[in-house]
Design a protein around this motif. Sequence first.
Motif, short mmCIF file in Angstrom:
data_model
loop_
_atom_site.label_atom_id
_atom_site.label_comp_id
_atom_site.label_asym_id
_atom_site.label_seq_id
_atom_site.Cartn_x
_atom_site.Cartn_y
_atom_site.Cartn_z
N ILE A 64 0.85 -1.19 0.00
CA ILE A 64 0.00 0.00 0.00
C ILE A 64 0.89 1.24 0.00
CG2 ILE A 64 -1.80 1.26 1.23
CD1 ILE A 64 -2.64 -1.37 2.51
N PRO A 65 0.78 2.09 -1.02
CA PRO A 65 1.62 3.29 -1.05
C PRO A 65 1.22 4.28 0.04
CG PRO A 65 0.04 3.33 -2.86
CD PRO A 65 -0.09 1.99 -2.21
N TYR A 103 1.54 8.28 1.28
CA TYR A 103 1.86 9.63 0.83
C TYR A 103 3.02 10.18 1.66
CZ TYR A 103 1.08 14.28 -1.05
OH TYR A 103 1.24 15.48 -1.70
N GLN A 155 -4.17 13.02 -4.89
CA GLN A 155 -4.78 12.26 -5.98
C GLN A 155 -3.74 11.84 -7.01
OE1 GLN A 155 -7.84 14.39 -8.07
NE2 GLN A 155 -7.88 12.97 -9.78
N TYR A 160 -1.39 8.97 -5.64
CA TYR A 160 -1.94 7.62 -5.63
C TYR A 160 -2.18 7.09 -7.04
CZ TYR A 160 -2.40 7.14 -0.62
OH TYR A 160 -2.11 7.00 0.70
N SER A 161 -2.56 7.95 -7.96
CA SER A 161 -2.74 7.52 -9.35
C SER A 161 -1.43 7.03 -9.94
CB SER A 161 -3.30 8.68 -10.18
OG SER A 161 -3.48 8.29 -11.52
N GLU A 164 1.37 6.06 -8.14
CA GLU A 164 1.92 4.94 -7.39
C GLU A 164 1.21 3.64 -7.67
OE1 GLU A 164 4.70 4.66 -5.17
OE2 GLU A 164 5.06 6.37 -6.45
N PHE A 165 -0.11 3.69 -7.86
CA PHE A 165 -0.83 2.46 -8.18
C PHE A 165 -0.34 1.88 -9.50
CE2 PHE A 165 -4.56 3.90 -5.40
CZ PHE A 165 -4.12 3.11 -4.36
N VAL A 198 -9.89 4.98 -3.64
CA VAL A 198 -9.48 6.33 -3.27
C VAL A 198 -10.61 7.28 -3.63
CG1 VAL A 198 -7.74 8.12 -3.57
CG2 VAL A 198 -7.10 5.71 -3.74
N ILE A 230 -6.87 5.60 5.36
CA ILE A 230 -6.62 4.33 4.68
C ILE A 230 -7.16 3.22 5.58
CG2 ILE A 230 -4.88 2.73 3.80
CD1 ILE A 230 -3.09 5.07 3.23
N ALA A 254 -8.97 4.71 0.84
CA ALA A 254 -8.15 5.88 1.14
C ALA A 254 -8.93 7.08 0.67
CB ALA A 254 -6.80 5.81 0.43
#
Length: 468
Positions: free
Chosen positions: A99-100, A102, A135, A138-139, A141-142, A172, A188, A199
């Motif tokens: 799980i990334p 931030y 935003q 997470y975009s 990193e996923f 997310v 999260i 998240a």
Amino acid sequence: MLNIIFTQRRRNSQGRSPAKTSKTSKTNILAAVNTWLAVCLLAAVTACANSPNSKALEESLAADPTLKQNPVVFSSPPPATAIETNSTAKLPPDFPTEIPLYPNAELIEVSGETDPSQKNVRLRWESTDPVNSVQNFYSTEFGRRNWEIVSRPTAEGQGSLVATRDNLRVTVSLSPTQKVGGSTEFAIDYSKESPEIAASPQPNNSESSASPTASPTPSNSEGNTPTPSASPKSAKVSQQESKIPQQLRQYVADLSQLEVLKVRATESANLETGSTLPKPNKIITRREYARWLVAANNQIYASRQAKQIRLAVDSSEPAFSDVPKTDPDFSAIQGLAEAGVIPSSLSGETKDVKFRPDAPLTRETMILWKVPLDSRQVLPTANIDGVKEKWGFQDASKIDSQASRAVLADFNNGDLANIRRVFGFTTLFQPKKSVTRAEAAASLWYFGVQDQGLSAKDALEAKSKPAE
């Protein structure tokens, strides 16, 4: 007594004039009254001192004698109890590393960790960055960590970013607005038993809540970013090749199944391919990448001849002095030069007649060769300021002028950009840094621009379908 006072005052005033006498008489009357009142008051107090009621009055006004025996102590108020701050919150020991997290966020609360009745563990975070930064992180990193992105929010910021991986699912939920000057709070929630993670970036002082997940949609459908497949064979490859960075494993697995990543054990040995990539963290040479580039492009576009690269024939005049016709990779390297994909004397973009096939492949060279096969058009003009503005690279000035055009064009590919897929989020491009075999493979997983390209996953699915 009062008569005596008046008689005395009358005698004193007989010898004065009438005007003065009138004025003086008024003054004398007032003085006589005041004197009489004082005498009466004195007489009353003297009488009270000898009366029985004086004792009762004295006792009623005296201090309570019990206070001498049991004095009341007025202590200062106790100090306020210190409220525990959330800065001491720590990640649970078994927190999934997939799980990334931030980077510019502070963990302010952990709940559900010790309650066996709750399936989820909730982590609440707070960041000084705006919502769109969370935003974008997470975009990116996923995609970099090989999560399968099922759906994305709209351009207005409505909706959720839903991603899945192994036994975990993340949703997310993004808030398109934020209070001016306020911080961003997000949560999260995760669970290994029931794969559901949420998240939720939200404006500060608002409650975070998990959003329901959307139903999966087919990969490469319009509006969705293609993601690596998760076939049984790919999973097996990931387990065997533990040395491959976790974020790149599925890319390598898909391309290995396409038999694209062929290597030679020795210089004179024949090309070999298998279900795994040997020495994935070894620095890849320029000749190896040129070979993989042609093979990946032609395999992914197996059904579209117009997009394939033609291999050079023996009658071609070598474009590079150090890649003769007898070189085992002549057909691929020469084919790229004749197609104008790589700079050579044929394209007039360089006067260098050497290819240096066994030199390490650098990051800027990889992007310079790969991006033309994504855009299929002339690269845009670029300068240092333009690259720095788009990517935010601190070392933009170190990028070669030719490569900077490809780097700028790659940015326009959004989440499908090669740089994002291979290197993830970074503010340092390090253009002269050598590329590993695993990184090179990740760059070859997708060809094309947004919503108009194909991935290795698409090629595998096409091969698995029975021929009509």
